[in-house]
Design a protein around this motif. Structure first.
Motif, mmCIF file in Angstrom:
data_model
loop_
_atom_site.group_PDB
_atom_site.id
_atom_site.type_symbol
_atom_site.label_atom_id
_atom_site.label_comp_id
_atom_site.label_asym_id
_atom_site.label_seq_id
_atom_site.Cartn_x
_atom_site.Cartn_y
_atom_site.Cartn_z
ATOM 1 N N MET A 1 0.987 -1.172 0.069
ATOM 2 C CA MET A 1 -0.229 -0.021 -0.173
ATOM 3 C C MET A 1 1.057 1.436 -0.060
ATOM 4 O O MET A 1 1.904 1.308 0.833
ATOM 5 C CB MET A 1 -0.740 -0.188 1.287
ATOM 6 N N ASN A 2 0.763 2.098 -1.119
ATOM 7 C CA ASN A 2 1.488 3.200 -0.946
ATOM 8 C C ASN A 2 0.667 4.532 -0.065
ATOM 9 O O ASN A 2 0.040 5.143 -0.805
ATOM 10 C CB ASN A 2 1.747 3.864 -2.639
ATOM 11 N N LEU A 3 1.436 4.623 0.806
ATOM 12 C CA LEU A 3 0.822 5.505 1.883
ATOM 13 C C LEU A 3 0.598 6.998 1.504
ATOM 14 O O LEU A 3 -0.044 7.843 1.493
ATOM 15 C CB LEU A 3 1.167 5.063 3.261
ATOM 16 N N GLU A 4 2.047 7.084 0.851
ATOM 17 C CA GLU A 4 1.949 8.530 0.601
ATOM 18 C C GLU A 4 1.130 8.851 -0.730
ATOM 19 O O GLU A 4 0.297 10.076 -0.575
ATOM 20 C CB GLU A 4 3.429 8.715 -0.119
ATOM 21 N N LYS A 5 0.873 7.964 -1.684
ATOM 22 C CA LYS A 5 0.007 8.363 -2.826
ATOM 23 C C LYS A 5 -1.465 8.394 -2.196
ATOM 24 O O LYS A 5 -2.117 9.207 -2.541
ATOM 25 C CB LYS A 5 0.115 6.981 -3.787
ATOM 26 N N ILE A 6 -1.825 7.440 -1.294
ATOM 27 C CA ILE A 6 -3.161 7.496 -0.740
ATOM 28 C C ILE A 6 -3.388 8.583 0.002
ATOM 29 O O ILE A 6 -4.452 9.362 -0.433
ATOM 30 C CB ILE A 6 -3.323 6.119 0.317
ATOM 31 N N SER A 8 -2.217 11.618 -0.624
ATOM 32 C CA SER A 8 -2.292 12.746 -1.611
ATOM 33 C C SER A 8 -3.589 12.718 -2.096
ATOM 34 O O SER A 8 -4.149 13.799 -2.603
ATOM 35 C CB SER A 8 -1.328 12.652 -2.729
ATOM 36 N N ASP A 9 -4.244 11.840 -2.158
ATOM 37 C CA ASP A 9 -5.741 11.700 -2.495
ATOM 38 C C ASP A 9 -6.864 12.354 -1.742
ATOM 39 O O ASP A 9 -8.028 12.511 -1.734
ATOM 40 C CB ASP A 9 -6.167 10.283 -2.638
ATOM 41 N N PHE A 10 -6.269 12.843 -0.146
ATOM 42 C CA PHE A 10 -7.022 13.392 0.606
ATOM 43 C C PHE A 10 -6.348 14.675 1.130
ATOM 44 O O PHE A 10 -5.642 14.737 2.053
ATOM 45 C CB PHE A 10 -7.291 12.466 1.888
ATOM 46 N N PRO A 11 -6.676 15.673 0.325
ATOM 47 C CA PRO A 11 -5.934 17.099 0.450
ATOM 48 C C PRO A 11 -6.248 17.705 2.026
ATOM 49 O O PRO A 11 -5.439 18.206 2.657
ATOM 50 C CB PRO A 11 -6.236 18.108 -0.332
#
Ligand SMILES: Cc1ncc(COP(=O)(O)O)c(C=O)c1O
Length: 393
Positions: A1-6, A8-11
């Motif tokens: 699971m790419n936590l950083e990418k996830i 970034s989907d929740f500004p």
């Protein structure tokens, strides 16, 4: 699971530490974009028109039902979009034809939404049997063995309690139900968003959950059923034929979704299910379990903090309830917000019978986690909770 990418989907996470996902989850950008796309590109009603936009909306709305059905491993039965778990449970309570003297078995740890609909049936002569948890909030399968008998028509239990984060032995309960000929309703509001779910493995007849707690839009929920029930609402969009004598209800979800449904919401919920599948529910669960363990251990070490529920992390989830001695839960929640931008829920969490049972008049502070939370956020909560406890200690 790419936590950083996830993340970034929740500004919104740039500004706050959000630990109130048991109440409602945050909504990722791809879900918001999917909903906007509906309004911008094919805004039309479903089940009514033959024009191009209506066909497109119908197709996407049906696809969303399929995505959510697949998310819970449902290959048979009906998957109905509702407004929330509360509506789903009420649809079952009101949709079964009850006979006086039949029984419902439930527990004292239920959210009001899985308690009041059954309590209300008492006026129709339905008996209610309420199983109590032990002092840790855990349940014994033998209590269900004793309570479920030949008069029991339905057992209604949560898979995961929203106050104590305790996991209930649903599989075992479903076997007892099958033996005694009772139906099983599972309140999956706190479990479906956080762990892989397969209705076949659960062995239930009804599964109710909320779209807005699993990254979907507010005003979305689900009832999955493989039993016949009467629809709660009747009217447009749900009938095959009507005459002065009566009407014939459509098969499948359409028969239960009278009136114009929350189309963008349903389509957004389908996208949320995709999002969670992409994140991988096994990884979501593992991530939350790890964080919850850290949170639980850390809180238990703070002098002046009391933690509720089982200390065994195996029968717990990412929900942790606690209090700070000498302070009301609402005050602690406000302090966490003011001091560290941490959002938690406080109070009785719509579980007044459980709070009375546990002797917690003012309720608890509840931190509830999801796939977007981090180790650093947990440490921030622990540090702030320790400062608050020291202030009064
Ligand atoms: C276990 C449980 N059941 C039911 C509900 C009701 O959900 P909704 O408000 O989406 O109807 C909740 C909400 O927190 C819950 O935690």
């Amino acid at each position: 699971m790419n936590l950083e990418k996830i993340r970034s989907d929740f500004p919104i996470l740039k500004d706050v530490i959000y630990m109130d996902s048991a109440s409602t989850s945050l909504t990722p950008e791809p879900v918001l974009e999917t909903m906007l796309k509906y309004y911008r590109e094919y805004n039309a009603n479903v089940g009514r028109g033959v024009h191009r936009l209506s066909q497109m909306a119908q197709q996407r709305y049906n696809d969303a039902h399929k995505k959510v059905a697949s998310f819970i491993g449902a290959k048979e039965g009906d998957l109905i979009f509702t407004r929330n778990t509360t509506e789903s449970i009420n649809m079952v309570a009101q949709g079964l034809r009850w006979r006086r003297g039949e029984r419902v078995v439930t527990t004292l740890a239920e959210h009001h939404s899985n308690f009041l609909p059954w309590l209300r049936l008492r006026k129709d002569g339905i008996d209610l049997d309420i199983i109590k948890p032990d002092k840790n909030g855990s349940f014994n399968t033998s209590d269900f063995e004793r309570a479920i008998d030949s008069r029991t028509r339905l057992v209604a239990v949560t898979q995961l309690t929203n106050v104590l984060g305790t996991v209930l032995p649903v599989k075992e309960i479903s076997e007892i139900c099958r033996d005694r000929g009772a139906m099983l309703l599972v309140d999956g509001a706190q479990s479906v968003p956080h762990m892989p779910t397969n209705v076949k493995d659960l062995g239930c007849d009804f599964l109710c959950f909320s779209g807005h707690k699993m990254l979907g839009p507010k005003g979305t929920g689900v009832l999955w059923t493989r039993k016949e029930i009467e629809p709660l609402l009747v009217g447009g969009g749900m009938v095959e034929d009507v005459s002065a004598e009566g009407f014939k209800i459509k098969k499948g979800h359409e028969g239960f979704e009278a009136g114009t449904p929350h189309i963008s919401g349903g389509i957004g919920l389908g996208r949320a299910a995709d999002y969670l599948v992409e994140a991988d529910m096994n990884k979501v669960k593992a991530h939350e379990d790890k964080l919850a363990g850290r949170l639980l251990d850390g809180l238990c070490e703070i002098r002046g903090v009391d933690v509720y529920g089982s200390s065994n992390t195996n029968d717990r989830s990412g929900i942790v309830s606690f209090t700070v001695r000498g302070l009301a839960p609402h005050d602690v929640a406000l302090m966490l917000d003011h001091a560290s931008n941490i959002m938690v829920r406080s109070g009785h969490h719509c579980c007044i019978p459980l709070m009375k049972h546990l002797g917690l008049k003012e309720g608890t502070v509840r931190a509830s986690l999801y796939l977007y939370n981090t180790k650093e956020e947990i440490d921030r909560l622990l540090g702030t909770a320790e400062d608050i406890a020291k202030m009064v200690g």
